[in-house]
Scaffold this motif. Structure first.
Motif, PDB file in Angstrom:
ATOM      1  N   ARG A  45       0.735  -1.319  -0.004  1.00 35.44           N
ATOM      2  CA  ARG A  45      -0.031  -0.186   0.197  1.00 35.44           C
ATOM      3  C   ARG A  45       0.896   1.175  -0.008  1.00 35.44           C
ATOM      4  O   ARG A  45       0.566   2.261  -0.770  1.00 35.44           O
ATOM      5  N   ARG A  46       1.919   1.165   0.790  1.00 34.41           N
ATOM      6  CA  ARG A  46       3.083   2.307   0.671  1.00 34.41           C
ATOM      7  C   ARG A  46       3.427   2.543  -0.580  1.00 34.41           C
ATOM      8  O   ARG A  46       3.749   3.667  -1.157  1.00 34.41           O
ATOM      9  N   LEU A  47       4.001   1.501  -1.548  1.00 31.40           N
ATOM     10  CA  LEU A  47       4.206   1.543  -2.806  1.00 31.40           C
ATOM     11  C   LEU A  47       3.329   1.882  -3.653  1.00 31.40           C
ATOM     12  O   LEU A  47       3.734   2.823  -4.382  1.00 31.40           O
ATOM     13  N   LEU A  48       1.973   1.444  -3.484  1.00 32.08           N
ATOM     14  CA  LEU A  48       1.139   2.266  -4.340  1.00 32.08           C
ATOM     15  C   LEU A  48       1.089   3.647  -4.084  1.00 32.08           C
ATOM     16  O   LEU A  48       0.631   4.498  -5.250  1.00 32.08           O
ATOM     17  N   GLY A  49       1.045   4.144  -3.081  1.00 33.38           N
ATOM     18  CA  GLY A  49       1.239   5.753  -2.831  1.00 33.38           C
ATOM     19  C   GLY A  49       2.117   6.536  -3.503  1.00 33.38           C
ATOM     20  O   GLY A  49       2.145   7.363  -4.122  1.00 33.38           O
ATOM     21  N   LEU A  50       3.534   5.844  -3.297  1.00 33.83           N
ATOM     22  CA  LEU A  50       4.416   6.306  -4.040  1.00 33.83           C
ATOM     23  C   LEU A  50       4.441   6.333  -5.627  1.00 33.83           C
ATOM     24  O   LEU A  50       4.529   7.329  -6.362  1.00 33.83           O
ATOM     25  N   LEU A  51       3.940   5.067  -6.080  1.00 38.91           N
ATOM     26  CA  LEU A  51       3.496   5.152  -7.609  1.00 38.91           C
ATOM     27  C   LEU A  51       2.568   6.018  -7.803  1.00 38.91           C
ATOM     28  O   LEU A  51       2.693   6.991  -9.194  1.00 38.91           O
ATOM     29  N   SER A 106      15.763  15.602 -18.452  1.00 40.69           N
ATOM     30  CA  SER A 106      14.815  16.375 -17.580  1.00 40.69           C
ATOM     31  C   SER A 106      15.112  16.219 -16.255  1.00 40.69           C
ATOM     32  O   SER A 106      15.253  14.923 -15.789  1.00 40.69           O
ATOM     33  N   LEU A 107      15.660  17.227 -15.422  1.00 34.19           N
ATOM     34  CA  LEU A 107      15.650  17.133 -14.114  1.00 34.19           C
ATOM     35  C   LEU A 107      14.348  16.815 -13.316  1.00 34.19           C
ATOM     36  O   LEU A 107      14.399  16.138 -12.210  1.00 34.19           O
ATOM     37  N   GLU A 108      13.146  17.420 -14.010  1.00 32.97           N
ATOM     38  CA  GLU A 108      11.923  16.772 -13.463  1.00 32.97           C
ATOM     39  C   GLU A 108      11.630  15.400 -13.533  1.00 32.97           C
ATOM     40  O   GLU A 108      11.280  14.677 -12.314  1.00 32.97           O
ATOM     41  N   ALA A 109      12.004  14.543 -14.562  1.00 32.81           N
ATOM     42  CA  ALA A 109      11.767  13.252 -14.890  1.00 32.81           C
ATOM     43  C   ALA A 109      12.850  12.650 -13.658  1.00 32.81           C
ATOM     44  O   ALA A 109      12.299  11.478 -13.130  1.00 32.81           O
ATOM     45  N   SER A 110      14.106  13.053 -13.654  1.00 29.43           N
ATOM     46  CA  SER A 110      15.045  12.439 -12.798  1.00 29.43           C
ATOM     47  C   SER A 110      14.471  12.560 -11.174  1.00 29.43           C
ATOM     48  O   SER A 110      14.556  11.621 -10.428  1.00 29.43           O
ATOM     49  N   GLU A 111      13.756  13.691 -10.850  1.00 31.59           N
ATOM     50  CA  GLU A 111      13.538  13.953  -9.491  1.00 31.59           C
ATOM     51  C   GLU A 111      12.299  13.092  -9.163  1.00 31.59           C
ATOM     52  O   GLU A 111      11.902  12.524  -8.036  1.00 31.59           O
ATOM     53  N   ASN A 112      11.478  12.755 -10.167  1.00 31.96           N
ATOM     54  CA  ASN A 112      10.168  11.895 -10.159  1.00 31.96           C
ATOM     55  C   ASN A 112      10.795  10.156  -9.741  1.00 31.96           C
ATOM     56  O   ASN A 112      10.246   9.779  -8.833  1.00 31.96           O
ATOM     57  N   ILE A 113      11.567  10.060 -10.705  1.00 35.16           N
ATOM     58  CA  ILE A 113      12.078   8.443 -10.452  1.00 35.16           C
ATOM     59  C   ILE A 113      13.058   8.574  -9.091  1.00 35.16           C
ATOM     60  O   ILE A 113      12.966   7.391  -8.658  1.00 35.16           O
ATOM     61  N   ARG A 114      13.623   9.373  -8.631  1.00 43.39           N
ATOM     62  CA  ARG A 114      14.638   9.429  -7.709  1.00 43.39           C
ATOM     63  C   ARG A 114      13.644   9.255  -6.460  1.00 43.39           C
ATOM     64  O   ARG A 114      13.877   8.424  -5.499  1.00 43.39           O
ATOM     65  N   ALA A 115      12.431  10.091  -6.332  1.00 42.06           N
ATOM     66  CA  ALA A 115      11.526  10.205  -5.397  1.00 42.06           C
ATOM     67  C   ALA A 115      10.990   8.545  -5.107  1.00 42.06           C
ATOM     68  O   ALA A 115      10.726   8.079  -3.935  1.00 42.06           O
ATOM     69  N   LEU A 116      10.651   8.104  -6.244  1.00 41.12           N
ATOM     70  CA  LEU A 116      10.365   6.671  -6.363  1.00 41.12           C
ATOM     71  C   LEU A 116      11.068   5.502  -5.925  1.00 41.12           C
ATOM     72  O   LEU A 116      10.688   4.962  -5.089  1.00 41.12           O
ATOM     73  N   LYS A 117      12.327   5.655  -6.432  1.00 40.98           N
ATOM     74  CA  LYS A 117      13.416   4.943  -5.698  1.00 40.98           C
ATOM     75  C   LYS A 117      13.532   5.083  -4.366  1.00 40.98           C
ATOM     76  O   LYS A 117      13.850   4.090  -3.550  1.00 40.98           O
ATOM     77  N   ASP A 118      13.677   6.359  -3.690  1.00 41.05           N
ATOM     78  CA  ASP A 118      13.931   6.547  -2.473  1.00 41.05           C
ATOM     79  C   ASP A 118      12.884   5.971  -1.626  1.00 41.05           C
ATOM     80  O   ASP A 118      13.202   5.272  -0.475  1.00 41.05           O
ATOM     81  N   GLY A 119      11.795   6.158  -1.928  1.00 44.19           N
ATOM     82  CA  GLY A 119      10.549   5.533  -1.524  1.00 44.19           C
ATOM     83  C   GLY A 119      10.850   4.074  -1.261  1.00 44.19           C
ATOM     84  O   GLY A 119      10.288   3.377  -0.215  1.00 44.19           O
ATOM     85  N   TYR A 120      11.178   3.268  -2.552  1.00 45.35           N
ATOM     86  CA  TYR A 120      11.179   2.098  -2.433  1.00 45.35           C
ATOM     87  C   TYR A 120      12.133   1.407  -1.445  1.00 45.35           C
ATOM     88  O   TYR A 120      11.909   0.444  -0.938  1.00 45.35           O
ATOM     89  N   GLU A 121      13.243   2.451  -1.751  1.00 47.13           N
ATOM     90  CA  GLU A 121      14.504   1.591  -0.620  1.00 47.13           C
ATOM     91  C   GLU A 121      14.105   1.720   0.706  1.00 47.13           C
ATOM     92  O   GLU A 121      14.656   1.157   1.610  1.00 47.13           O
ATOM     93  N   LYS A 122      13.259   2.622   1.101  1.00 45.27           N
ATOM     94  CA  LYS A 122      12.999   2.870   2.617  1.00 45.27           C
ATOM     95  C   LYS A 122      11.823   1.501   3.006  1.00 45.27           C
ATOM     96  O   LYS A 122      11.973   1.195   4.230  1.00 45.27           O
ATOM     97  N   VAL A 123      11.231   0.975   1.938  1.00 45.46           N
ATOM     98  CA  VAL A 123      10.298  -0.031   2.395  1.00 45.46           C
ATOM     99  C   VAL A 123      10.651  -1.331   2.134  1.00 45.46           C
ATOM    100  O   VAL A 123      10.201  -2.423   2.256  1.00 45.46           O
ATOM    101  N   GLU A 124      12.027  -1.674   1.405  1.00 44.90           N
ATOM    102  CA  GLU A 124      12.541  -2.768   0.881  1.00 44.90           C
ATOM    103  C   GLU A 124      12.877  -3.737   1.685  1.00 44.90           C
ATOM    104  O   GLU A 124      12.643  -4.902   1.524  1.00 44.90           O
ATOM    105  N   GLN A 125      13.399  -3.264   3.003  1.00 46.40           N
ATOM    106  CA  GLN A 125      13.457  -4.399   4.025  1.00 46.40           C
ATOM    107  C   GLN A 125      12.352  -5.066   4.514  1.00 46.40           C
ATOM    108  O   GLN A 125      12.253  -6.076   5.071  1.00 46.40           O
ATOM    109  N   ASP A 126      11.124  -4.414   4.223  1.00 40.36           N
ATOM    110  CA  ASP A 126       9.814  -5.137   4.862  1.00 40.36           C
ATOM    111  C   ASP A 126       9.153  -5.945   3.684  1.00 40.36           C
ATOM    112  O   ASP A 126       8.088  -6.628   4.030  1.00 40.36           O
TER     113      ASP A 126
END
Length: 494
Positions: A45-51, A106-126
């Motif tokens: 559910r957290r990943l869905l919010g990030l996506l 695009s910096l905006e594209a990089s920021e968007n995907i970076r935010a998604l990756k950062d969020g994924y890494e935070k929940v990855e251990q779960d």
């Protein structure tokens, strides 16, 4: 080729590509208890919010790109657009020098995907580990094998057993969940890296340009190179070291049906009654007793616990659940033939457990206080969770059970703490009968004869849970302390 091998072959043929393992928690035992699987919904559910946030950001960025594209396209479509106009000439050069660079980088594209990756890494251990994918896939293989599920139907989300022209619906889900080709491949190669490598190489013969399959070949070759014993380990069937494999057909048959369990009118000595066992504790609230079998003596006590009590016991155990193990010599190890998680609850954890001990003691007439009985073991079964044919009592003098110094397990008192939609019965192999899951009921049987010898007819199994969340609580009572409560007999057959 057996049913399980047939499933592997068919699903591998249906597959179009193989999945890549995802990094996750190191333990990889999420699949072994359904309550752990349910907890995996929260990180998704957290990943869905990030996506969702990522998609909204990308939608806004794509709208800007669309406007840029339409504007530039309109200039090129206008044949009268003169580059001699210094304003147009300037904007052309600016676009080519900077605007297009911003589009591509695009910096905006990089920021968007970076935010998604950062969020994924935070929940990855779960998240579940690759071992969980393997375990869940093997569970599907097990369910197909034991319940003789139609393979094509299972891939479409239909739980049917087809024998000849007879079709039996074992479970009708409210909503069908079909497997993708990628899912089918994962199931087909479950747990067998060397076989997966063979399948992947064969796939490349038909599709040599398939880059993903080529990566899989390299991955499997690396796994086998790092673990040379993998091939040998995969060939070993992890099952109890008794002639249990000879009982495989009986075991599966009992899981599919109720075996030879007779109805009460056929054998008058099988009866139902209100049981007090002459105990003042049960005089005002006797327990409904159903004699299921005589040799071995197996009794079902209906409504032994209430819904509230069952829920309380599950809640007390859940934070302490760990992968279930079996005795192997002097060690205790997790094995493939027992898929569940369990926790041990001391009676000091909650007054309810003291009440439960009093109730069990009153009903059985046995001393259930430590060291004459073990603490309450609560078990939650996983995906296709099961426990293949085994004895509850120790069959080896080096068994860890003797560490309690209170003798062998003389009796088992097993409480069903939940219901299931399909599967999960308790099958007594040599006695040739099985007992379905009855919510809040308790199953009791003697593991030892009065002589102290193990009763071979108590060989039993927990059938795979086809659909549902199965919880049980076990109270194992030992020999010592029962000398005057269940005295020895002059006959070694008793």
């Amino acid at each position: 080729m057996g049913p399980a091998a047939g499933l592997a072959a068919l699903l591998a043929v249906l597959a179009l590509r193989a999945g890549d393992p995802a990094g996750a928690a190191a333990r990889g035992d999420t699949f072994s208890a359904l309550t752990s699987v349910a907890r995996a919904l929260a990180p998704e559910r957290r990943l869905l919010g990030l996506l969702r946030r990522y998609l909204r950001g990308e939608e806004a960025r794509l709208r800007d790109l669309t406007r840029f594209y339409d504007k530039v396209l309109s200039l090129h479509e206008d044949s009268a657009t003169p580059v001699s106009n210094p304003l147009l000439a300037f904007t052309l050069i600016k676009r080519l020098q900077s605007d297009w660079r911003n589009v591509v980088h695009s910096l905006e594209a990089s920021e968007n995907i970076r935010a998604l990756k950062d969020g994924y890494e935070k929940v990855e251990q779960d998240l579940p580990a690759f071992e969980d994918v393997e375990g869940a896939a093997r569970a599907l293989m097990r369910l197909q094998d034991v319940y003789m599920l139609n393979v094509k139907g299972l891939a479409r989300g239909v739980f049917q057993r087809v024998v000849g022209s007879a079709v039996t619906d074992l479970y009708s889900p409210r909503r069908l969940f079909s497997l993708t080709a990628d899912d089918c491949f994962q199931v087909g190669k479950a747990g067998n890296v060397s076989y997966a490598l063979s399948l992947s190489r064969e796939f490349l013969l038909y599709s040599p340009d398939n880059k993903r399959m080529a990566r899989n070949v390299l991955k499997y070759e690396k796994l086998l190179a790092e673990s040379p014993n993998q091939v040998v380990a995969e060939a070993v069937i992890q099952r109890p070291n008794v002639p249990h494999l000879q009982t495989r057909d009986t075991y599966e048959g009992l899981c599919q049906t109720l075996g030879s369990q007779p109805t009460h009118y056929q054998i008058p000595s099988l009866y139902c009654s209100y049981e007090t066992n002459s105990s003042p504790y049960l005089q005002l609230q006797p327990v409904r007793k159903e004699v299921i079998h005589l040799e071995p003596y197996v009794v079902l006590y209906h409504d032994f616990v209430s819904d509230v009590e069952a829920q309380k016991i599950r809640g007390l155990a859940e934070p302490w659940l760990q992968r279930s193990v079996v005795a192997s010599g002097e060690k205790q190890l997790p094995v493939e033939y027992r898929i569940s998680k369990s926790a041990w609850l001391k009676d000091t954890v909650d007054p309810l457990l003291v009440t439960l001990d009093h109730r069990i003691g009153a009903l059985t007439g046995l001393d259930v206080q430590p060291p004459y009985a073990e603490y309450l073991q609560v078990v939650n079964y996983g995906i296709g969770g099961h426990y293949e044919p085994h004895f509850d009592h120790a069959t080896s003098p080096t068994s860890p059970l003797y560490r309690m110094k209170s003798g062998n397990r003389v009796a088992t008192f097993m409480i069903y703490l939940s219901s299931v939609e399909a599967g999960g019965a308790t099958a007594f192999i040599y006695a040739n009968f099985s007992v379905p899951v009855v919510k809040n009921a308790a199953l009791f049987w003697w593991n030892l004869r009065r002589s102290g010898e193990g009763d071979g007819d108590t060989l039993h199994a927990g059938c795979p849970v086809l659909v549902g969340d199965k919880w049980v609580a076990n109270k194992w009572i030992h020999e010592y302390g029962q000398e005057f409560r269940r005295p020895c007999s002059s006959s070694p057959k008793d």
